[in-house]
Write an enzyme that holds these catalytic residues in place. Structure first.
Site, short mmCIF file in Angstrom:
data_model
loop_
_atom_site.label_atom_id
_atom_site.label_comp_id
_atom_site.label_asym_id
_atom_site.label_seq_id
_atom_site.Cartn_x
_atom_site.Cartn_y
_atom_site.Cartn_z
N GLU A 1 25.05 -19.22 -13.95
CA GLU A 1 23.69 -19.78 -13.99
C GLU A 1 23.16 -19.69 -15.41
O GLU A 1 23.32 -18.66 -16.07
CB GLU A 1 22.70 -18.98 -13.11
CG GLU A 1 22.80 -19.26 -11.64
CD GLU A 1 21.80 -18.44 -10.83
OE1 GLU A 1 20.71 -18.11 -11.34
OE2 GLU A 1 22.13 -18.12 -9.67
N GLU B 1 23.72 -11.56 -8.34
CA GLU B 1 22.70 -10.71 -8.96
C GLU B 1 22.31 -9.50 -8.14
O GLU B 1 21.16 -9.40 -7.66
CB GLU B 1 21.46 -11.55 -9.29
CG GLU B 1 21.73 -12.76 -10.14
CD GLU B 1 20.45 -13.42 -10.68
OE1 GLU B 1 19.37 -13.08 -10.21
OE2 GLU B 1 20.57 -14.25 -11.60
C1 FCB Z 1 18.24 -16.31 -10.65
C2 FCB Z 1 18.62 -16.62 -9.23
C3 FCB Z 1 18.48 -18.07 -8.85
C4 FCB Z 1 17.28 -18.70 -9.50
C5 FCB Z 1 17.23 -18.40 -10.97
C6 FCB Z 1 16.08 -19.04 -11.71
O1 FCB Z 1 17.81 -14.99 -10.74
O2 FCB Z 1 19.95 -16.26 -9.00
O3 FCB Z 1 18.48 -18.16 -7.46
O4 FCB Z 1 16.13 -18.31 -8.84
O5 FCB Z 1 17.19 -17.03 -11.18
#
Ligand code: FCB
Length: 446
Positions: free
Chosen positions: A353, A165
């Protein structure tokens, strides 16, 4: 909703990041990172929580990996703490290497595929003191870090993610001031974003030059930007927000250029782009083997001339909301995947994620997190639909394997499929973990 079968070989994984789970803040030679310092500034992090102990994973990794295996995951995404590997400038710490080498060994014991994120936000303080990501020299430091990781683990890791990110590590950290180091300067933020992307390009080039044969890519956090109404004004506002959130990262990585409209917007705020050197964008757009995306929610945008930055304002969506107050909006994941395929890349896409925080409670030893199950079900359906239509989604990593340090929210938000009792460090798999195990066994969702 009909049953959706995932392709054979679809990777089912779960994810964490070093600072969020490891603890052992000063063990075995580790020095502080920017989050240690940031958390100590009053008002920056919920109740000044920090990662000193976190989930104590540094000492409990064996039992954690055993649980990951028992829950049926085929892959595990984790990150490597830079300040464990290079606690000081130019000083490699063998103890840091040893920890990750043991971790990888343990994963292999259970046939779990390790997926490594090189940088998940724990910038060593010594790098920060020289300017952190605003300093082009940090690209060199990152290269040294990545080189050491490739040298030790290059053959063993099938899936490398250079960065997690970049939007958060730059705009949220140096522009909006919400994440460490908490600066609010768009000149710094855009330079940081550029250097992060450049370091990604450098790492991929080095990986190729050294002849490693596995996969390397980057993970972007993409948020679907939805105009509040169909009006031209709202659509333009959503487009501006899209430039700021998504295109600023997708365009350089896949098209070798920054979006012009967003550049103009930054120029109006006195940003000068002198940090872009000749050849940088070619390097940033060096071909990868996959794209990772993290998806959580959408942002509904209405035009708002009073907002002097993006000329927009967020509108609360009508759907249900998680404990982060993020709207559950699985269609956004489908739309983003489709857009990536249509406009950006043929590469396999991993959802690196996806998940939700809820205020979970243990009742008679059980955490019945029905809302999280529903969240996963809806988002997996969106992925399944994309695949049905010929999209190349290659894997899905739920966030997160266990409750952990949620950055500026400290330990107040629980994203895990495993509940962590921070007093005792007991792990209790939630019902969503068992539900996912069932889905993974069938390789299908109904
Ligand atoms: C993302 C992050 C991860 C976690 C999630 C909820 O932005 O990569 O580390 O905090 O959000």
């Amino acid at each position: 909703m009909s049953e959706k079968q995932f392709p054979p070989g679809f990777i089912w994984g779960t994810a964490t990041a070093a600072y969020q789970i490891e603890g052992a803040g000063s063990a075995d030679g580790r020095t502080p990172c920017i989050w240690d310092e940031f958390a100590a500034i009053p008002g920056k992090v919920y109740e000044a929580h920090n990662g000193d102990v976190a989930c104590d994973h540094y000492y409990r990794y064996k039992e954690d990996i055993k649980l990951i295996a028992e829950l049926g995951f085929k892959a595990y995404r984790f990150s490597i703490a830079w300040p464990r590997i290079f606690p000081e400038k130019g000083k490699l710490n063998p103890k840091g290497i040893e920890f990750y080498s043991n971790l990888i060994k343990e994963l292999k014991k259970y046939n779990i595929v390790p997926s490594v994120t090189i940088y998940h936000w724990d910038l060593p303080l010594w790098v920060h003191e020289e300017g952190g990501w605003t300093n082009r020299q940090t690209v060199e430091y990152f290269k040294q870090f990545a080189a050491v990781l490739f040298e030790h683990f290059g053959e063993e890791i099938p899936m490398w993610i250079t960065h997690n990110e970049p939007w958060c590590a730059s705009f949220l950290s140096y522009g909006l001031g919400v994440h460490a180091p908490g600066h609010t300067d768009w000149q710094e933020a855009t330079a940081a974003a550029h250097h992060i992307l450049l370091s990604h390009g450098e790492a991929v080039r080095m990986y190729r030059e050294k002849g490693y044969k596995h996969q390397i890519g980057i993970t972007l956090n993409l948020t679907y930007q939805d105009p509040a109404t169909d009006s031209e004004d709202d659509r333009m506002a959503a487009w501006r927000s899209d430039g700021f959130t998504n295109r600023w990262f997708m365009d350089p990585v896949f098209k070798g250029r920054y979006p012009e409209d967003t550049m103009e917007m930054f120029k109006k705020h006195n940003v000068s782009f002198e940090f872009i050197h000749e050849g940088d964008l070619e390097l940033i757009s060096i071909p990868c083997d996959f794209l990772g995306i993290n998806y959580y929610t959408r942002n509904i945008v209405r035009n708002n001339p009073e907002d002097l930055f993006l000329g927009g304002a967020s509108v609360r969506g009508p759907g249900s909301h998680t404990d982060m107050d993020w709207e559950v909006y699985p269609e956004g994941l489908y739309d983003l995947l489709t857009r990536l395929k249509d406009e950006y890349t043929d590469l396999p896409i991993y959802i690196t994620e996806n998940g939700a925080a809820y205020a979970d409670q243990v009742v008679n030893g059980v955490v019945n997190d029905e809302e999280r199950i529903e969240y996963f079900r809806l988002h997996l359906n969106a992925v399944g639909k994309f695949i049905e239509e010929g999209g190349k989604a290659a894997g899905y990593f739920c966030w997160s394997f266990m409750d952990n340090y949620e950055w500026a929210f400290g330990y107040s938000k629980r994203f895990g499929i495993t509940y962590v009792d921070y007093e005792t460090q007991e792990r209790i798999p939630k019902q969503s973990a068992y539900w996912l195990r069932y889905v993974m066994t069938k390789n299908a969702i109904s």
